[in-house]
Write a protein that holds these residues in place. Structure first.
Motif, PDB file in Angstrom:
ATOM      1  N   LYS A 113      11.429  -3.264  -6.500  1.00  0.00           N
ATOM      2  CA  LYS A 113      11.155  -4.451  -7.130  1.00  0.00           C
ATOM      3  C   LYS A 113      11.769  -4.527  -8.656  1.00  0.00           C
ATOM      4  N   LYS A 133      -0.478   3.827  -2.991  1.00  0.00           N
ATOM      5  CA  LYS A 133       0.158   2.879  -4.069  1.00  0.00           C
ATOM      6  C   LYS A 133       1.340   2.307  -3.259  1.00  0.00           C
ATOM      7  N   ASN A 135       4.568   1.086  -2.145  1.00  0.00           N
ATOM      8  CA  ASN A 135       5.899   0.088  -2.583  1.00  0.00           C
ATOM      9  C   ASN A 135       5.235  -1.284  -3.285  1.00  0.00           C
ATOM     10  N   MET A 136       3.915  -0.990  -3.661  1.00  0.00           N
ATOM     11  CA  MET A 136       3.251  -2.180  -4.474  1.00  0.00           C
ATOM     12  C   MET A 136       3.425  -1.980  -6.134  1.00  0.00           C
ATOM     13  N   THR A 137       3.118  -3.069  -6.676  1.00  0.00           N
ATOM     14  CA  THR A 137       3.014  -2.932  -8.311  1.00  0.00           C
ATOM     15  C   THR A 137       1.556  -2.363  -8.494  1.00  0.00           C
ATOM     16  N   ALA A 139      -0.812  -3.999  -9.942  1.00  0.00           N
ATOM     17  CA  ALA A 139      -1.845  -5.126  -9.593  1.00  0.00           C
ATOM     18  C   ALA A 139      -2.108  -5.334  -8.203  1.00  0.00           C
ATOM     19  N   GLN A 140      -1.056  -5.131  -7.317  1.00  0.00           N
ATOM     20  CA  GLN A 140      -1.152  -5.471  -5.933  1.00  0.00           C
ATOM     21  C   GLN A 140      -1.900  -4.462  -5.226  1.00  0.00           C
ATOM     22  N   ALA A 141      -1.864  -3.167  -5.854  1.00  0.00           N
ATOM     23  CA  ALA A 141      -2.276  -1.791  -5.219  1.00  0.00           C
ATOM     24  C   ALA A 141      -3.953  -1.943  -5.924  1.00  0.00           C
ATOM     25  N   ARG A 142      -4.060  -2.666  -7.030  1.00  0.00           N
ATOM     26  CA  ARG A 142      -5.276  -2.329  -7.739  1.00  0.00           C
ATOM     27  C   ARG A 142      -5.485  -0.803  -8.417  1.00  0.00           C
TER      28      ARG A 142
END
Length: 185
Positions: A113, A133, A135-137, A139-142
């Protein structure tokens, strides 16, 4: 030069010309053989020694336990960006859950990303958190790091390194490693 030597190997603490260790973590150590060689090449002064000597046919010398360089080596001002230094900056704990085991590093913003492999985008993470987590940011992964990732100074890494003393510290080293600690009355 940092040698990993065991207690039985008679390690020698190496101080700069100002009597501060060249490095706190990893601790600046030489093997006794390298220290003896430096003594004979007139590159160091012996500050303290072990109660053990080595012998040749016509010479006996006590093994040094602390040496100081005769020439001052200017410490680097910017630490190298290495996996070890990331772990040291983050105090060897996962920045998501605090676990000290099974550490790897995580790109806060994944490389896929647009995240870069920099001090400001990499944190220590345990394998379970890193997998969760994915491949998420954040915010996406909380999942948010406990501290903002930053480029540390050498001083900050040295301060953190003092929190993790090596397994073996000879008594003759203590005055040079903890010179800034409060003295007993």
């Amino acid at each position: 030069m940092n040698a990993h030597v065991s207690h039985g190997g008679w390690p020698v603490l190496v101080l700069n010309a100002d009597f501060r260790p060249l490095s706190y973590y990893p601790l600046s150590l030489w093997s006794w053989q390298d220290a003896i060689k430096a003594v004979f090449l007139d590159r160091v002064n012996i500050v303290a020694h072990y109660d053990r000597a080595i012998h040749s046919p016509n010479l006996e010398i006590q093994l040094p336990s602390v040496v100081s360089l005769k020439s001052f080596v200017k410490p680097s001002t910017h630490p190298a960006f290495t996996r070890f230094n990331v772990f040291l900056r983050d105090r060897f704990s996962c920045q998501y859950c605090g676990a000290p085991e099974d550490l790897t590093f995580d790109h806060i913003i994944p490389r896929s990303k647009g995240g870069q492999t920099t001090w400001e985008n990499v944190v220590a993470a345990c394998s379970p958190c890193n997998l969760r987590k994915g491949n998420m940011t954040p915010a996406q992964a909380r999942m948010f790091p406990r501290q903002t990732a930053f480029a540390p100074t050498v001083h900050q890494l040295h301060r953190n390194g003092r929190l993790f003393p090596p397994n073996y510290l000879h008594e003759s080293w203590l005055d040079y490693l903890y010179w800034d600690t409060e003295l007993d009355p």
